[in-house]
Motif scaffolding. Structure first.
Motif, PDB file in Angstrom:
ATOM      1  N   VAL A 101      -6.719  11.330 -10.812  1.00  0.00           N
ATOM      2  CA  VAL A 101      -8.117  10.870 -10.813  1.00  0.00           C
ATOM      3  C   VAL A 101      -8.337   9.616  -9.976  1.00  0.00           C
ATOM      4  O   VAL A 101      -9.479   9.284  -9.646  1.00  0.00           O
ATOM      5  CB  VAL A 101      -8.617  10.624 -12.250  1.00  0.00           C
ATOM      6  N   ALA A 102      -7.257   8.893  -9.617  1.00  0.00           N
ATOM      7  CA  ALA A 102      -7.418   7.636  -8.876  1.00  0.00           C
ATOM      8  C   ALA A 102      -6.299   7.457  -7.864  1.00  0.00           C
ATOM      9  O   ALA A 102      -5.896   6.335  -7.564  1.00  0.00           O
ATOM     10  CB  ALA A 102      -7.431   6.455  -9.854  1.00  0.00           C
ATOM     11  N   GLY A 103      -5.824   8.556  -7.285  1.00  0.00           N
ATOM     12  CA  GLY A 103      -4.683   8.490  -6.379  1.00  0.00           C
ATOM     13  C   GLY A 103      -4.991   7.944  -5.005  1.00  0.00           C
ATOM     14  O   GLY A 103      -4.098   7.452  -4.319  1.00  0.00           O
ATOM     15  N   THR A 104      -6.233   8.032  -4.577  1.00  0.00           N
ATOM     16  CA  THR A 104      -6.641   7.491  -3.281  1.00  0.00           C
ATOM     17  C   THR A 104      -7.713   6.426  -3.507  1.00  0.00           C
ATOM     18  O   THR A 104      -8.338   6.386  -4.575  1.00  0.00           O
ATOM     19  CB  THR A 104      -7.219   8.585  -2.375  1.00  0.00           C
ATOM     20  N   PRO A 105      -7.958   5.565  -2.541  1.00  0.00           N
ATOM     21  CA  PRO A 105      -9.034   4.594  -2.712  1.00  0.00           C
ATOM     22  C   PRO A 105     -10.384   5.245  -3.016  1.00  0.00           C
ATOM     23  O   PRO A 105     -11.143   4.735  -3.849  1.00  0.00           O
ATOM     24  CB  PRO A 105      -9.055   3.856  -1.366  1.00  0.00           C
ATOM     25  N   ALA A 106     -10.666   6.379  -2.375  1.00  0.00           N
ATOM     26  CA  ALA A 106     -11.938   7.057  -2.632  1.00  0.00           C
ATOM     27  C   ALA A 106     -11.993   7.617  -4.049  1.00  0.00           C
ATOM     28  O   ALA A 106     -13.017   7.507  -4.737  1.00  0.00           O
ATOM     29  CB  ALA A 106     -12.151   8.169  -1.611  1.00  0.00           C
ATOM     30  N   ASP A 107     -10.891   8.216  -4.506  1.00  0.00           N
ATOM     31  CA  ASP A 107     -10.849   8.738  -5.877  1.00  0.00           C
ATOM     32  C   ASP A 107     -11.012   7.616  -6.896  1.00  0.00           C
ATOM     33  O   ASP A 107     -11.724   7.757  -7.895  1.00  0.00           O
ATOM     34  CB  ASP A 107      -9.512   9.440  -6.131  1.00  0.00           C
ATOM     35  N   TYR A 108     -10.336   6.536  -6.643  1.00  0.00           N
ATOM     36  CA  TYR A 108     -10.409   5.378  -7.543  1.00  0.00           C
ATOM     37  C   TYR A 108     -11.849   4.870  -7.645  1.00  0.00           C
ATOM     38  O   TYR A 108     -12.354   4.607  -8.743  1.00  0.00           O
ATOM     39  CB  TYR A 108      -9.480   4.292  -7.012  1.00  0.00           C
ATOM     40  N   ALA A 109     -12.510   4.744  -6.506  1.00  0.00           N
ATOM     41  CA  ALA A 109     -13.897   4.263  -6.511  1.00  0.00           C
ATOM     42  C   ALA A 109     -14.809   5.216  -7.277  1.00  0.00           C
ATOM     43  O   ALA A 109     -15.695   4.779  -8.018  1.00  0.00           O
ATOM     44  CB  ALA A 109     -14.390   4.083  -5.079  1.00  0.00           C
ATOM     45  N   VAL A 163     -14.142   4.789 -11.103  1.00  0.00           N
ATOM     46  CA  VAL A 163     -14.746   3.559 -11.617  1.00  0.00           C
ATOM     47  C   VAL A 163     -16.268   3.702 -11.703  1.00  0.00           C
ATOM     48  O   VAL A 163     -16.881   3.439 -12.748  1.00  0.00           O
ATOM     49  CB  VAL A 163     -14.359   2.365 -10.726  1.00  0.00           C
ATOM     50  N   ALA A 164     -16.873   4.114 -10.612  1.00  0.00           N
ATOM     51  CA  ALA A 164     -18.343   4.174 -10.558  1.00  0.00           C
ATOM     52  C   ALA A 164     -18.911   5.205 -11.517  1.00  0.00           C
ATOM     53  O   ALA A 164     -20.032   5.055 -12.005  1.00  0.00           O
ATOM     54  CB  ALA A 164     -18.789   4.476  -9.134  1.00  0.00           C
ATOM     55  N   GLY A 165     -18.153   6.265 -11.794  1.00  0.00           N
ATOM     56  CA  GLY A 165     -18.653   7.310 -12.670  1.00  0.00           C
ATOM     57  C   GLY A 165     -18.460   7.049 -14.144  1.00  0.00           C
ATOM     58  O   GLY A 165     -18.936   7.807 -14.988  1.00  0.00           O
ATOM     59  N   SER A 166     -17.764   5.974 -14.511  1.00  0.00           N
ATOM     60  CA  SER A 166     -17.478   5.655 -15.911  1.00  0.00           C
ATOM     61  C   SER A 166     -18.636   4.883 -16.541  1.00  0.00           C
ATOM     62  O   SER A 166     -19.388   4.191 -15.846  1.00  0.00           O
ATOM     63  CB  SER A 166     -16.203   4.809 -15.999  1.00  0.00           C
ATOM     64  N   VAL A 178       0.847  -1.192   0.000  1.00  0.00           N
ATOM     65  CA  VAL A 178       0.000   0.000   0.000  1.00  0.00           C
ATOM     66  C   VAL A 178       0.885   1.244   0.000  1.00  0.00           C
ATOM     67  O   VAL A 178       0.803   2.097  -0.877  1.00  0.00           O
ATOM     68  CB  VAL A 178      -0.951   0.016   1.210  1.00  0.00           C
ATOM     69  N   GLY A 179       1.781   1.339   0.976  1.00  0.00           N
ATOM     70  CA  GLY A 179       2.634   2.512   1.111  1.00  0.00           C
ATOM     71  C   GLY A 179       3.767   2.565   0.114  1.00  0.00           C
ATOM     72  O   GLY A 179       4.247   3.651  -0.235  1.00  0.00           O
ATOM     73  N   ALA A 180       4.220   1.406  -0.360  1.00  0.00           N
ATOM     74  CA  ALA A 180       5.331   1.389  -1.308  1.00  0.00           C
ATOM     75  C   ALA A 180       4.918   1.897  -2.679  1.00  0.00           C
ATOM     76  O   ALA A 180       5.767   2.201  -3.514  1.00  0.00           O
ATOM     77  CB  ALA A 180       5.899  -0.026  -1.432  1.00  0.00           C
ATOM     78  N   VAL A 181       3.623   1.966  -2.924  1.00  0.00           N
ATOM     79  CA  VAL A 181       3.104   2.477  -4.197  1.00  0.00           C
ATOM     80  C   VAL A 181       2.116   3.611  -3.902  1.00  0.00           C
ATOM     81  O   VAL A 181       0.918   3.479  -4.132  1.00  0.00           O
ATOM     82  CB  VAL A 181       2.442   1.359  -5.030  1.00  0.00           C
ATOM     83  N   PRO A 182       2.607   4.736  -3.355  1.00  0.00           N
ATOM     84  CA  PRO A 182       1.698   5.825  -2.983  1.00  0.00           C
ATOM     85  C   PRO A 182       1.018   6.440  -4.205  1.00  0.00           C
ATOM     86  O   PRO A 182       1.519   6.343  -5.326  1.00  0.00           O
ATOM     87  CB  PRO A 182       2.629   6.840  -2.302  1.00  0.00           C
ATOM     88  N   ARG A 183      -0.136   7.060  -3.965  1.00  0.00           N
ATOM     89  CA  ARG A 183      -0.934   7.704  -5.009  1.00  0.00           C
ATOM     90  C   ARG A 183      -1.388   6.709  -6.068  1.00  0.00           C
ATOM     91  O   ARG A 183      -1.540   7.044  -7.237  1.00  0.00           O
ATOM     92  CB  ARG A 183      -0.175   8.866  -5.665  1.00  0.00           C
ATOM     93  N   GLN A 184      -1.619   5.477  -5.642  1.00  0.00           N
ATOM     94  CA  GLN A 184      -2.195   4.472  -6.529  1.00  0.00           C
ATOM     95  C   GLN A 184      -3.369   3.821  -5.814  1.00  0.00           C
ATOM     96  O   GLN A 184      -3.228   2.804  -5.135  1.00  0.00           O
ATOM     97  CB  GLN A 184      -1.150   3.431  -6.942  1.00  0.00           C
ATOM     98  N   GLY A 185      -4.525   4.444  -5.957  1.00  0.00           N
ATOM     99  CA  GLY A 185      -5.706   3.951  -5.259  1.00  0.00           C
ATOM    100  C   GLY A 185      -6.089   2.543  -5.643  1.00  0.00           C
ATOM    101  O   GLY A 185      -6.579   1.768  -4.814  1.00  0.00           O
ATOM    102  N   GLY A 186      -5.847   2.174  -6.890  1.00  0.00           N
ATOM    103  CA  GLY A 186      -6.174   0.819  -7.322  1.00  0.00           C
ATOM    104  C   GLY A 186      -5.307  -0.220  -6.650  1.00  0.00           C
ATOM    105  O   GLY A 186      -5.792  -1.300  -6.286  1.00  0.00           O
TER     106      GLY A 186
END
Length: 361
Positions: free
Chosen positions: A247-255, A258-261, A7-15
């Protein structure tokens, strides 16, 4: 239970964070007391803590540096958790701290990169730390058939989705087909005359696609600016590119992304394709759960999941055009089928119990 991933080793990757969270939330849903441990420098705790604590894992996580020092819980606390844990699930064998590993009687290696993991070990001589584990789990149904088994028995599973965190989306924010991806993840592998490549190698034959369909395709694509030839080709053919960290840097942004596509256009690493791995993406699972259909490059997944409604597969440019046209012709039916596939095949309460039964029996 201990679960180790990144999780932390790949910051700003919500996916990437969600790929771990699906398991943590799923095992907890099944009644397990779940702790997370990540092998990373102490600075990674700044990224790990907020993610884990937002999902109710406060006080149940640790970052372990190569010298054994921890952030989060103390090392003594981590070792105490390990000694009372029944199971460690270790993504790609990334946790190598011997004291932690040896304290847990059952240690399951979780392979999220089928073909690459086995070829690194069997062909390229990379120590994937398989010997430190008692059980082996993979997202492929072809290990031992088209993929080397490295002398181990592998349990195939589909990626679990914590459905309660992925409700049916009710608002379309982007009319485009989208995805979140890396142009390249790591080096390709050559073996027995076959090249096991990256998404770059799978997507190049599809460059013309946006010019042949009537719906935009937007990629949240991690691609280095030095890839000038490919970037020029993507732009010239009408691919819409956005920064995945934006657009998907955090888990919330990622969700939200995805949901808005409208749907996902999913391209697999060529290594997954040429190995006929049957691999299916946890990211695509999130789209399906949100009621967003998926047009996915065929990896052999049709052996494992129903296709044709909700999940449409392709192998060629012409196939992709036809699948997208089908999607747009009857979107409502595909949308309903997408959620149904997630509920029947990817629900964590269906996927994870067979894993637990197999490794703990």
């Amino acid at each position: 239970m201990l679960f180790s991933g990144m999780v932390g080793a790949v910051p700003r990757q919500g996916g990437a964070a969600w790929a771990v969270l699906q398991y943590l939330l799923g095992f907890r849903r099944l009644g397990w007391d779940v702790w997370f441990v990540e092998p990373a420098p102490a600075a990674a705790a700044d990224a790990v803590g907020p993610v884990l604590e937002a999902f109710g894992f406060a006080g149940r996580w640790a970052v372990v540096d190569t010298d054994g020092a921890t952030a989060g819980v103390t090392r003594d606390e981590l070792l105490a958790v390990a000694r009372r844990a029944e199971l460690l699930v270790n993504v790609s064998g990334s946790l190598t701290d011997r004291a932690v590993l040896e304290a847990v009687p059952v240690r399951a290696f979780l392979d999220l990169d089928p073909a690459f993991v086995q070829l690194w070990h069997a062909v390229e001589g990379v120590d994937m730390h398989l010997d430190a584990h008692t059980n082996f789990v993979t997202l492929s149904d072809s290990v031992g058939r088209t993929i080397p088994d490295c002398g181990r028995k592998w349990l195939p599973i589909l990626p679990p989705i914590a459905l309660e965190h992925w409700p049916l989306a009710d608002r379309l924010a982007d009319d485009a087909l989208t995805t979140v991806a890396h142009w390249r993840g790591y080096g390709s592998i050559e073996h027995a005359g076959v090249r096991y490549g990256q998404k770059a190698h799978s997507l190049r034959p599809l460059f013309e696609l946006p010019r042949r369909v009537d719906v935009p395709i937007r990629l949240a694509l991690g691609i280095h600016p030095d890839e000038m030839t490919d970037l020029a080709a993507l732009h010239a053919n009408g691919w819409l590119l956005v920064d995945p960290s934006a657009v998907a840097g955090t888990p919330a942004d990622y969700a939200r992304f995805v949901a808005g596509s409208r749907a996902e256009f999913a391209v697999a690493k060529s290594g997954y394709v040429v190995s006929d791995s049957g691999w299916f993406s946890d990211r695509s699972g999130c789209y399906l759960a949100s009621g967003r259909p998926v047009v996915a490059m065929e990896t052999g997944m049709s052996r494992r999941l129903p296709t044709g409604k909700g999940l449409l597969t392709f192998s060629t440019l012409d196939d992709a055009v036809a699948a997208i046209e089908d999607l747009m012709t009857d979107y409502a039916t595909h949308r309903q089928a997408a959620r149904a596939i997630a509920e029947e095949y990817l629900d964590c309460t269906r996927v994870l119990p067979p894993l637990l039964e197999a490794v703990l029996r």
